[in-house]
Scaffold this motif. Structure first.
Motif, PDB file in Angstrom:
ATOM      1  N   PRO A 375       0.936  -1.261  -0.048  1.00  0.00           N
ATOM      2  CA  PRO A 375       0.177   0.046  -0.224  1.00  0.00           C
ATOM      3  C   PRO A 375       0.851   1.340   0.013  1.00  0.00           C
ATOM      4  O   PRO A 375       0.220   2.404  -0.340  1.00  0.00           O
ATOM      5  N   SER A 376       2.109   0.950   0.483  1.00  0.00           N
ATOM      6  CA  SER A 376       3.026   2.201   0.528  1.00  0.00           C
ATOM      7  C   SER A 376       3.606   2.726  -1.097  1.00  0.00           C
ATOM      8  O   SER A 376       3.560   3.887  -1.576  1.00  0.00           O
ATOM      9  N   ASP A 377       3.823   1.618  -1.690  1.00  0.00           N
ATOM     10  CA  ASP A 377       4.600   1.707  -3.010  1.00  0.00           C
ATOM     11  C   ASP A 377       3.517   1.614  -4.137  1.00  0.00           C
ATOM     12  O   ASP A 377       3.827   2.054  -5.211  1.00  0.00           O
ATOM     13  N   GLN A 378       2.104   1.427  -3.892  1.00  0.00           N
ATOM     14  CA  GLN A 378       1.238   0.751  -4.790  1.00  0.00           C
ATOM     15  C   GLN A 378       1.594   0.004  -5.847  1.00  0.00           C
ATOM     16  O   GLN A 378       1.662   0.481  -7.040  1.00  0.00           O
ATOM     17  N   ASP A 379       2.021  -1.107  -5.413  1.00  0.00           N
ATOM     18  CA  ASP A 379       2.722  -1.959  -6.562  1.00  0.00           C
ATOM     19  C   ASP A 379       2.174  -3.282  -5.741  1.00  0.00           C
ATOM     20  O   ASP A 379       2.187  -3.560  -4.538  1.00  0.00           O
ATOM     21  N   GLY A 380       2.479  -4.179  -6.882  1.00  0.00           N
ATOM     22  CA  GLY A 380       2.340  -5.858  -6.160  1.00  0.00           C
ATOM     23  C   GLY A 380       2.694  -6.882  -7.339  1.00  0.00           C
ATOM     24  O   GLY A 380       3.163  -6.476  -8.504  1.00  0.00           O
ATOM     25  N   HIS A 381       2.449  -8.013  -6.836  1.00  0.00           N
ATOM     26  CA  HIS A 381       2.928  -9.244  -7.626  1.00  0.00           C
ATOM     27  C   HIS A 381       1.905 -10.275  -7.214  1.00  0.00           C
ATOM     28  O   HIS A 381       1.616 -10.754  -6.243  1.00  0.00           O
ATOM     29  N   LEU A 382       1.382 -10.875  -8.435  1.00  0.00           N
ATOM     30  CA  LEU A 382       0.502 -12.030  -8.277  1.00  0.00           C
ATOM     31  C   LEU A 382       1.023 -13.206  -8.805  1.00  0.00           C
ATOM     32  O   LEU A 382       1.396 -13.293  -9.972  1.00  0.00           O
ATOM     33  N   ARG A 383       0.669 -14.402  -8.332  1.00  0.00           N
ATOM     34  CA  ARG A 383       1.626 -15.626  -8.396  1.00  0.00           C
ATOM     35  C   ARG A 383       0.059 -16.785  -8.429  1.00  0.00           C
ATOM     36  O   ARG A 383       0.123 -17.488  -7.653  1.00  0.00           O
ATOM     37  N   PRO A 384      -0.866 -16.581  -9.526  1.00  0.00           N
ATOM     38  CA  PRO A 384      -1.655 -17.818  -9.603  1.00  0.00           C
ATOM     39  C   PRO A 384      -1.091 -19.047 -10.055  1.00  0.00           C
ATOM     40  O   PRO A 384       0.032 -19.033 -10.862  1.00  0.00           O
ATOM     41  N   LYS A 385      -1.596 -20.230  -9.500  1.00  0.00           N
ATOM     42  CA  LYS A 385      -0.730 -21.514  -9.958  1.00  0.00           C
ATOM     43  C   LYS A 385      -1.878 -22.861  -9.806  1.00  0.00           C
ATOM     44  O   LYS A 385      -2.656 -22.719  -8.839  1.00  0.00           O
ATOM     45  N   ALA A 386      -1.877 -23.492 -10.758  1.00  0.00           N
ATOM     46  CA  ALA A 386      -2.589 -24.877 -10.647  1.00  0.00           C
ATOM     47  C   ALA A 386      -1.613 -25.852 -11.100  1.00  0.00           C
ATOM     48  O   ALA A 386      -0.865 -25.933 -12.012  1.00  0.00           O
ATOM     49  N   ASN A 387      -1.687 -26.848 -10.227  1.00  0.00           N
ATOM     50  CA  ASN A 387      -1.125 -28.348 -10.485  1.00  0.00           C
ATOM     51  C   ASN A 387      -1.717 -29.400 -10.357  1.00  0.00           C
ATOM     52  O   ASN A 387      -2.588 -29.629  -9.514  1.00  0.00           O
ATOM     53  N   TYR A 388      -1.784 -30.457 -11.417  1.00  0.00           N
ATOM     54  CA  TYR A 388      -2.583 -31.515 -11.623  1.00  0.00           C
ATOM     55  C   TYR A 388      -1.672 -32.616 -11.643  1.00  0.00           C
ATOM     56  O   TYR A 388      -1.007 -32.912 -12.413  1.00  0.00           O
ATOM     57  N   LYS A 389      -2.032 -33.618 -10.783  1.00  0.00           N
ATOM     58  CA  LYS A 389      -0.948 -34.888 -10.501  1.00  0.00           C
ATOM     59  C   LYS A 389      -2.019 -36.026 -11.622  1.00  0.00           C
ATOM     60  O   LYS A 389      -3.095 -36.503 -11.198  1.00  0.00           O
ATOM     61  N   ILE A 390      -1.434 -36.181 -12.851  1.00  0.00           N
ATOM     62  CA  ILE A 390      -1.879 -36.992 -13.927  1.00  0.00           C
ATOM     63  C   ILE A 390      -1.982 -38.600 -13.314  1.00  0.00           C
ATOM     64  O   ILE A 390      -2.847 -39.194 -13.355  1.00  0.00           O
ATOM     65  N   SER A 391      -0.692 -38.869 -12.545  1.00  0.00           N
ATOM     66  CA  SER A 391      -0.676 -40.117 -12.210  1.00  0.00           C
ATOM     67  C   SER A 391       0.399 -40.025 -10.990  1.00  0.00           C
ATOM     68  O   SER A 391       0.708 -38.738 -10.579  1.00  0.00           O
TER      69      SER A 391
END
Length: 429
Positions: A375-391
């Motif tokens: 909130p002080s620098d008015q900046d950010g970083h988003l890290r969305p992730k999806a992991n699927y175990k096929i086997s």
């Protein structure tokens, strides 16, 4: 390190992926051979990852990541201890190189019931933060973190001696690194950054250069942690003497970045609270080469504070919140030392984080979101992730690194043009 032509990279990536799945006569046969012949456990994975920038930059490549990796993890009991070796073979299509990385090579033994010793290359970590670090001053790989490699690669290994002493009511961890391990910082070769000297965003047109410390035993690191478990609560005190892990200074004669001396003193507490787990951590960063804060070429001393709480909101859904503070010491001297026209950092930098994790499909699908917002620098970083175990052996992962900021010189704002998406496929054995 071997240079690679771009035209060979797709074939090399395909070769890694087409290696046989663990089966009789395949990788499992190799594992059985090592165990029978050398009494050695062998594990590892084969992985390919690719990613693209969301914004095109003239001075950077369109691909943020494009690589194949083979990791081999060996372990064997020798005498009264365990020998471990972890190696990576990486074919990096973005930097066009093939390189071998020795991730770990250490011997772990206990010469006394109250003493554990680990000698050699090892990953060092302690503290209470979730992707935020105060008293964990050991080397990081920020480039890997920002381009979509597995979180394992955020931490760099150090060639060190680590002692664990368990006697009396307080335990002690003592670490000595004969030659300081520097972090892999953002230098412009793959990701763009804010160039303070030129007051602009720079990339491959202005790759940062540093003067690495290279005097064994003289350029060393020493760290200790005193900790005690009282019921379900853990208390800890920390101390560190060494150097800033990223280059937080500049040599005025050569113009190269340098690693000033640093002392860190801190404490933490962690335990159950309000139906979850809470933590509180504090640290004082003493910039030993500029104790007055009047040198504009060396980072000021600062106080750092971290408070966090994590709990389960529902079945297979957890959330974690953190508040982080950096407060500059000798702030007026810092302002007076700034060159004319240079943007000034705030006296206090506030940072909030949120982690959400959801498990679905019998826990084979993991959806996660990690958000940094200042909130002080008015900046950010988003890290969305999806992991699927096929086997049990095969998993696919997709994610993104999204940077936003209203000003180019703030920490996250400088990386806005580096936003990227990535996809990975991993086979374990």
């Amino acid at each position: 390190m071997i240079s690679l032509s771009k035209r060979f990279m797709p074939a090399l990536l395909a070769a890694f992926l087409l290696l046989p799945l663990p089966a009789a006569g395949g990788i499992a046969g190799v594992q059985d051979y090592f165990f029978d012949r050398f009494d050695t456990d062998l594990h590892g994975f084969i992985e390919a990852r690719g990613g693209l920038r969301l914004d095109r930059e003239e001075d950077q490549r369109d691909a943020s990541i494009g690589e194949a990796r083979l990791q081999l993890d060996f372990s064997r009991w020798l005498g009264d201890g365990e020998l471990r070796l972890k190696t990576d073979l990486l074919a990096d299509g973005v930097m066009e190189e093939l390189r071998f990385e020795l991730r770990e090579a250490n011997y772990d033994f206990s010469p006394h019931p109250d003493l554990d010793v680990r000698l050699g290359r090892q990953v060092l970590t302690w503290g209470t933060g979730d992707l935020l670090f105060i008293n964990d001053v050991f080397a990081k790989d920020w480039e890997s973190f920002f381009i979509g490699r597995d979180d394992e690669y955020l931490k760099k290994a150090s060639d060190a001696v680590r002692l664990g002493i368990f006697a009396g009511p307080v335990n002690l961890d003592l670490v000595y690194v004969p030659l300081v391990t520097h972090s892999n910082y953002i230098d412009g070769s793959r990701l763009s950054y804010w160039h303070g000297g030129q007051q602009r965003i720079a990339g491959r047109d202005q790759i940062a250069r540093d003067k690495s410390r290279n005097r064994v035993f003289r350029d060393s690191e020493t760290a200790l942690r005193l900790y005690r478990q009282q019921g379900s609560i853990e208390y800890a005190l920390y101390g560190y003497y060494g150097f800033w892990s990223t280059p937080e200074g500049m040599d005025p004669d050569s113009g190269r970045l340098i690693y000033p001396r640093l002392g860190v003193y801190g404490a933490s507490v962690r335990g159950p609270l309000l139906g979850g787990i809470s933590n509180l951590e504090v640290g004082y960063y003493h910039s030993l080469d500029d104790t007055s804060g009047r040198d504009p070429l060396i980072r000021n001393s600062e106080w750092r504070l971290l408070a966090g709480h994590e709990r389960e909101l529902a079945r297979d859904l957890t959330a974690g919140l953190q508040y982080y503070l950096e407060r500059k010491v000798q702030y007026n001297n810092y302002l007076a030392s700034l060159p004319p026209g240079a943007p000034a950092a705030d006296h206090n930098r506030h940072l909030l984080t949120l982690r959400l994790t959801r498990l679905l499909l019998q826990q084979n699908l993991t959806l996660s979101l990690f958000v940094y917002w200042s909130p002080s620098d008015q900046d950010g970083h988003l890290r969305p992730k999806a992991n699927y175990k096929i086997s049990d052996q095969l998993a696919v992962e997709a994610g993104a690194n999204l940077f936003r900021g209203s000003r180019d010189h703030t920490f996250w704002g400088q990386f806005e043009d580096n936003s990227n998406v990535y996809l990975g496929l991993r086979r374990t054995f």
